[in-house]
Design a protein around this motif. Structure first.
Motif, PDB file in Angstrom:
ATOM      1  N   LEU A 125       0.834  -1.209   0.000  1.00 43.42           N
ATOM      2  CA  LEU A 125       0.000   0.000   0.000  1.00 43.42           C
ATOM      3  C   LEU A 125       0.866   1.256   0.000  1.00 43.42           C
ATOM      4  O   LEU A 125       0.600   2.221  -0.735  1.00 43.42           O
ATOM      5  CB  LEU A 125      -0.917  -0.002   1.237  1.00 43.42           C
ATOM      6  N   PHE A 126       1.936   1.253   0.804  1.00 41.16           N
ATOM      7  CA  PHE A 126       2.815   2.427   0.860  1.00 41.16           C
ATOM      8  C   PHE A 126       3.603   2.582  -0.434  1.00 41.16           C
ATOM      9  O   PHE A 126       3.821   3.704  -0.910  1.00 41.16           O
ATOM     10  CB  PHE A 126       3.772   2.314   2.053  1.00 41.16           C
ATOM     11  N   PHE A 127       4.059   1.474  -1.020  1.00 42.56           N
ATOM     12  CA  PHE A 127       4.780   1.570  -2.292  1.00 42.56           C
ATOM     13  C   PHE A 127       3.872   2.124  -3.392  1.00 42.56           C
ATOM     14  O   PHE A 127       4.300   2.943  -4.225  1.00 42.56           O
ATOM     15  CB  PHE A 127       5.331   0.207  -2.705  1.00 42.56           C
ATOM     16  N   LYS A 128       2.604   1.673  -3.408  1.00 40.28           N
ATOM     17  CA  LYS A 128       1.664   2.195  -4.404  1.00 40.28           C
ATOM     18  C   LYS A 128       1.437   3.696  -4.209  1.00 40.28           C
ATOM     19  O   LYS A 128       1.345   4.459  -5.172  1.00 40.28           O
ATOM     20  CB  LYS A 128       0.328   1.441  -4.305  1.00 40.28           C
ATOM     21  N   GLU A 129       1.344   4.125  -2.944  1.00 37.54           N
ATOM     22  CA  GLU A 129       1.184   5.549  -2.662  1.00 37.54           C
ATOM     23  C   GLU A 129       2.399   6.333  -3.155  1.00 37.54           C
ATOM     24  O   GLU A 129       2.269   7.422  -3.719  1.00 37.54           O
ATOM     25  CB  GLU A 129       1.001   5.766  -1.159  1.00 37.54           C
ATOM     26  N   SER A 130       3.609   5.765  -2.961  1.00 39.34           N
ATOM     27  CA  SER A 130       4.830   6.460  -3.392  1.00 39.34           C
ATOM     28  C   SER A 130       4.882   6.619  -4.912  1.00 39.34           C
ATOM     29  O   SER A 130       5.377   7.623  -5.418  1.00 39.34           O
ATOM     30  CB  SER A 130       6.074   5.715  -2.894  1.00 39.34           C
ATOM     31  N   LEU A 131       4.361   5.622  -5.654  1.00 39.50           N
ATOM     32  CA  LEU A 131       4.318   5.746  -7.115  1.00 39.50           C
ATOM     33  C   LEU A 131       3.474   6.942  -7.536  1.00 39.50           C
ATOM     34  O   LEU A 131       3.776   7.629  -8.511  1.00 39.50           O
ATOM     35  CB  LEU A 131       3.769   4.457  -7.740  1.00 39.50           C
ATOM     36  N   GLY A 132       2.396   7.199  -6.792  1.00 39.35           N
ATOM     37  CA  GLY A 132       1.546   8.346  -7.098  1.00 39.35           C
ATOM     38  C   GLY A 132       2.225   9.674  -6.808  1.00 39.35           C
ATOM     39  O   GLY A 132       1.894  10.695  -7.412  1.00 39.35           O
ATOM     40  N   LEU A 133       3.193   9.662  -5.886  1.00 39.29           N
ATOM     41  CA  LEU A 133       3.912  10.889  -5.543  1.00 39.29           C
ATOM     42  C   LEU A 133       5.083  11.159  -6.483  1.00 39.29           C
ATOM     43  O   LEU A 133       5.593  12.277  -6.544  1.00 39.29           O
ATOM     44  CB  LEU A 133       4.432  10.801  -4.099  1.00 39.29           C
ATOM     45  N   LEU A 134       5.541  10.109  -7.184  1.00 38.70           N
ATOM     46  CA  LEU A 134       6.663  10.279  -8.110  1.00 38.70           C
ATOM     47  C   LEU A 134       6.207  10.971  -9.394  1.00 38.70           C
ATOM     48  O   LEU A 134       5.039  10.868  -9.790  1.00 38.70           O
ATOM     49  CB  LEU A 134       7.267   8.915  -8.454  1.00 38.70           C
ATOM     50  N   ASP A 135       7.138  11.640 -10.038  1.00 35.81           N
ATOM     51  CA  ASP A 135       6.818  12.230 -11.351  1.00 35.81           C
ATOM     52  C   ASP A 135       6.455  11.117 -12.321  1.00 35.81           C
ATOM     53  O   ASP A 135       7.002  10.006 -12.253  1.00 35.81           O
ATOM     54  CB  ASP A 135       8.025  13.002 -11.891  1.00 35.81           C
ATOM     55  N   ASN A 136       5.547  11.408 -13.226  1.00 33.77           N
ATOM     56  CA  ASN A 136       5.050  10.379 -14.136  1.00 33.77           C
ATOM     57  C   ASN A 136       6.054  10.094 -15.259  1.00 33.77           C
ATOM     58  O   ASN A 136       5.812  10.371 -16.431  1.00 33.77           O
ATOM     59  CB  ASN A 136       3.698  10.809 -14.727  1.00 33.77           C
ATOM     60  N   LYS A 137       7.198   9.570 -14.868  1.00 31.49           N
ATOM     61  CA  LYS A 137       8.215   9.204 -15.855  1.00 31.49           C
ATOM     62  C   LYS A 137       9.097   8.114 -15.268  1.00 31.49           C
ATOM     63  O   LYS A 137       9.156   7.939 -14.053  1.00 31.49           O
ATOM     64  CB  LYS A 137       9.058  10.421 -16.233  1.00 31.49           C
ATOM     65  N   ASP A 138       9.752   7.351 -16.136  1.00 29.21           N
ATOM     66  CA  ASP A 138      10.659   6.315 -15.660  1.00 29.21           C
ATOM     67  C   ASP A 138      11.945   6.955 -15.152  1.00 29.21           C
ATOM     68  O   ASP A 138      12.624   7.672 -15.882  1.00 29.21           O
ATOM     69  CB  ASP A 138      10.985   5.324 -16.797  1.00 29.21           C
ATOM     70  N   ASP A 139      12.248   6.738 -13.901  1.00 33.80           N
ATOM     71  CA  ASP A 139      13.504   7.218 -13.334  1.00 33.80           C
ATOM     72  C   ASP A 139      14.002   6.203 -12.314  1.00 33.80           C
ATOM     73  O   ASP A 139      13.387   5.153 -12.097  1.00 33.80           O
ATOM     74  CB  ASP A 139      13.347   8.609 -12.713  1.00 33.80           C
ATOM     75  N   TYR A 140      15.108   6.537 -11.701  1.00 33.49           N
ATOM     76  CA  TYR A 140      15.771   5.606 -10.780  1.00 33.49           C
ATOM     77  C   TYR A 140      14.860   5.214  -9.614  1.00 33.49           C
ATOM     78  O   TYR A 140      14.740   4.028  -9.278  1.00 33.49           O
ATOM     79  CB  TYR A 140      17.050   6.265 -10.255  1.00 33.49           C
ATOM     80  N   GLU A 141      14.177   6.214  -9.008  1.00 33.94           N
ATOM     81  CA  GLU A 141      13.327   5.910  -7.847  1.00 33.94           C
ATOM     82  C   GLU A 141      12.147   5.034  -8.248  1.00 33.94           C
ATOM     83  O   GLU A 141      11.785   4.101  -7.532  1.00 33.94           O
ATOM     84  CB  GLU A 141      12.840   7.208  -7.214  1.00 33.94           C
ATOM     85  N   ARG A 142      11.513   5.346  -9.381  1.00 36.67           N
ATOM     86  CA  ARG A 142      10.373   4.526  -9.826  1.00 36.67           C
ATOM     87  C   ARG A 142      10.816   3.093 -10.099  1.00 36.67           C
ATOM     88  O   ARG A 142      10.105   2.138  -9.764  1.00 36.67           O
ATOM     89  CB  ARG A 142       9.746   5.144 -11.076  1.00 36.67           C
TER      90      ARG A 142
END
Length: 637
Positions: free
Chosen positions: A165-182
């Motif tokens: 659940l927390f990982f899914k929430e973090s995806l929503g907070l990330l910029d909508n692009k493929d990067d290192y954190e995503r």
């Protein structure tokens, strides 16, 4: 591993620039920060230098930055307590100057120090405070940081669903692009979905992460992702694809020093060799991996390696060695599970504490502070309850260690049986306790409890069967059990029990054949309860050791003098030595089924005793790799 090289601080602080200028201090902070991970010793010294310059310049932000730099370097060096002291100074200055970024940096330092010291309840408390602070000040990038931290923490203590659940929430907070954190988040989620056997979701996430790491030429993270893909393909029984993934991971890390990912790759080779019947090579590899995992204190790899060695020793009929490894990995699993449960309960206490603080603030705002006393009493009761539970967990841990110590010294079959049964009963009861605690604390809803209900019922039904077996077996040993013959229809009992077992049968795609050669509606005259237990154990045993797409046949026949029940399977079979042990009434060490089903080792022994009690005999015909036939023959008196 901390790099041993150092850098010369004079390279940063010997030019002719005014060193008391705040811009100069800020610039040097940024320059040193980039080198911190590689040269933490030097970074610490230069952090102290920045503190000195900032103090002379009366520059509060610079002093906070110097302390933040020194604190982070100390944590990297493993000096956690000293690192937290510098972080606390940064927090104080950051609050006074409204330096929100520095405040959150300092919180993150404290969280990292507690995490490395495995004080997970403190990590969680700091992490949630950091998230609330970032939310309050609209710092989206820091919300993302603390959300990912929370997910990683929950993953570490085995709370898979909350972590997702927390990982899914973090995806929503990330910029909508493929990067290192995503890519990292996708990798962690793929691991969690693999553990849950949600293999299609795991595969999709892992492939996206692998593609990104490959394009960025990040060998370490690509290798870790390919190890996860290996696990996914192996679970899907696509061994060729699994082997290809591990070969690529191996080539990516060939120049790396010893690490957990290197051990994971070696273990993957051993598992794939075992899967492809190259057992001798798998055995040799597993022995080496065991030592490497111990040296790295890598518990999950050690458990899998010891489980593999146990399986190989069992197949070789080297039962003494097999039993030793069986106890080793079970003891380690129990220890980890107890620690995970303890950490979960501590986190639950922290969550309730944070919620209590929020409620008090809300009550003060609404002018209803008079309810504070009631909340205090409720919270105190919750704390006392959780302390009692933690005490029970601690006592159980101590008792488990004592039991294992005695077990290693006593050659007593009954003691072994009770120890294993105690282990099997702990899991479903513990699950139920945790579920009720979560419900009482409003952490989960009634709807979510209903979703857990089928799996929990299956576990409790299994526990009931264990208790029933134990009760009957112990009474036969004390000569306190008698048969009470009654007239009944055996086919009704058999059909009812097969229906109740449909879920397991469907999961393993097993074909059930019933060959009824009895006279129509044949009534037999033995103890009905005993017959149900005998059939249940023989049928459960057949399902347990029959692989996917196998067949279990049930045959019923009779003559003037006998009634015969036969249960035949196309499973793994047994050695003649084990057959003889069962027929002699000796205790037999339980082994894992074809889908890692667990047992107690008492079921077949109980069957023999109950059949004998009802004027019958048990005949076993079995050979390794070809299946088993169990014949229960009852004679008319």
């Amino acid at each position: 591993m901390v790099a041993q090289e150092s850098i010369n601080e004079y390279d940063f602080f010997t030019d002719n620039t005014n060193q008391l200028d705040p811009k100069y201090i800020d610039e040097q902070y940024t320059n040193v920060y980039k080198l911190l991970e590689k040269y933490p010793d030097s970074a610490y010294k230069m952090g102290l230098k920045l503190i000195d310059l900032s103090t002379k310049a009366n520059y509060a932000i610079g002093k906070a930055k110097g302390n933040e730099l020194a604190g982070r370097a100390l944590v990297v060096l493993g000096k956690f307590k000293e690192g937290r002291k510098h972080a606390d100074i940064t927090l104080k200055i950051a609050q006074q100057t409204n330096a929100h970024q520095l405040f959150l940096f300092a919180l993150n330092i404290k969280g990292a120090s507690y995490f490395r010291n495995k004080e997970f309840d403190k990590v969680f408390e700091i992490n949630r405070k950091g998230y609330e602070y970032a939310l309050k000040h609209n710092l989206k990038d820091k919300q993302k940081l603390f959300t990912i931290n929370a997910a990683s923490l929950l993953s570490q203590i085995g709370d898979t669903d909350q972590a997702l659940l927390f990982f899914k929430e973090s995806l929503g907070l990330l910029d909508n692009k493929d990067d290192y954190e995503r890519a990292q988040v996708r990798y962690f989620m793929s691991q969690l979905y693999t553990n849950k056997d949600s293999l299609n979701q795991a595969r999709a996430l892992a492939l996206k992460a692998q593609k990104y790491f490959s394009n960025q030429k990040n060998a370490m993270w690509e290798a870790k992702t390919r190890v996860t893909l290996f696990e996914i393909f192996r679970k899907k029984k696509k061994l060729k694809e699994a082997l290809n993934q591990i070969k690529i991971a191996d080539s990516l890390t060939k120049d790396f020093s010893e690490s957990k990912v290197k051990i994971d790759i070696a273990l993957a080779y051993a598992l794939i060799n075992y899967d492809t019947s190259n057992t001798n090579l798998a055995f040799e590899q597993a022995l080496k991996i065991e030592e490497r995992a111990k040296a790295q204190n890598y518990h999950s790899a050690l458990i899998e390696t010891q489980k593999l060695l146990y399986t190989i020793y069992e197949q070789r009929e080297q039962y003494k060695n097999a039993n030793s490894y069986y106890k080793n990995f079970n003891q380690l699993q129990d220890s980890i599970k107890i620690q995970e449960n303890s950490n979960k309960l501590k986190l639950l206490l922290v969550q309730n504490n944070l919620e209590k603080e929020k409620e008090i603030i809300a009550l003060e705002t609404a002018g209803r502070i008079q309810k504070k006393e009631n909340l205090n009493y409720i919270f105190l009761l919750l704390v006392i309850t959780l302390i009692i539970i933690l005490g029970i967990v601690r006592i159980n841990n101590i008792n488990q260690r004592k039991a294992n110590f005695k077990l290693a010294k006593l050659n007593n079959d009954k003691a072994k049986i009770f120890s294993i049964i105690g282990h099997d009963l702990k899991s479903p009861i513990g699950t139920l306790q945790q579920l009720m605690n979560l419900y009482n604390s409003n952490t989960i809803t009634e709807k979510e409890i209903k979703e857990f209900a089928p799996e929990l019922k299956q576990k409790l039904d299994y526990s009931g069967q264990i208790l029933n077996n134990l009760l009957y077996w112990s009474r036969t040993q004390m000569e306190g059990l008698k048969a009470t013959p009654t007239a009944f229809y055996p086919t009704q009992i058999i059909e009812k029990y097969i229906t109740s077992f449909n879920k397991r049968i469907t999961e393993k795609k097993i074909t059930i054949r019933i060959e009824n050669q009895l006279t129509e509606e044949k009534v037999i005259f033995i103890d009905e309860n005993h017959f149900e237990i005998i059939f249940r154990n023989l049928f459960t045993n057949a399902i347990k050791f029959t692989p996917e797409n196998g067949t279990v046949t049930i045959n019923l026949s009779n003559s003037e003098q006998t009634f015969k029940l036969m249960v035949m399977d196309t499973g793994t079979g047994m050695s003649q030595k084990k057959v003889n042990e069962i027929l002699k009434g000796e205790y037999v060490e339980s082994t894992y089924g074809t889908n890692s089903e667990k047992g107690t080792g008492i079921g077949l022994t109980l069957c023999k005793e109950l059949i004998k009690l009802n004027n019958g005999e048990l005949i076993i015909e079995s050979s390794l790799g070809k299946g088993s036939t169990f014949k229960a023959i009852f004679y008319s008196k």
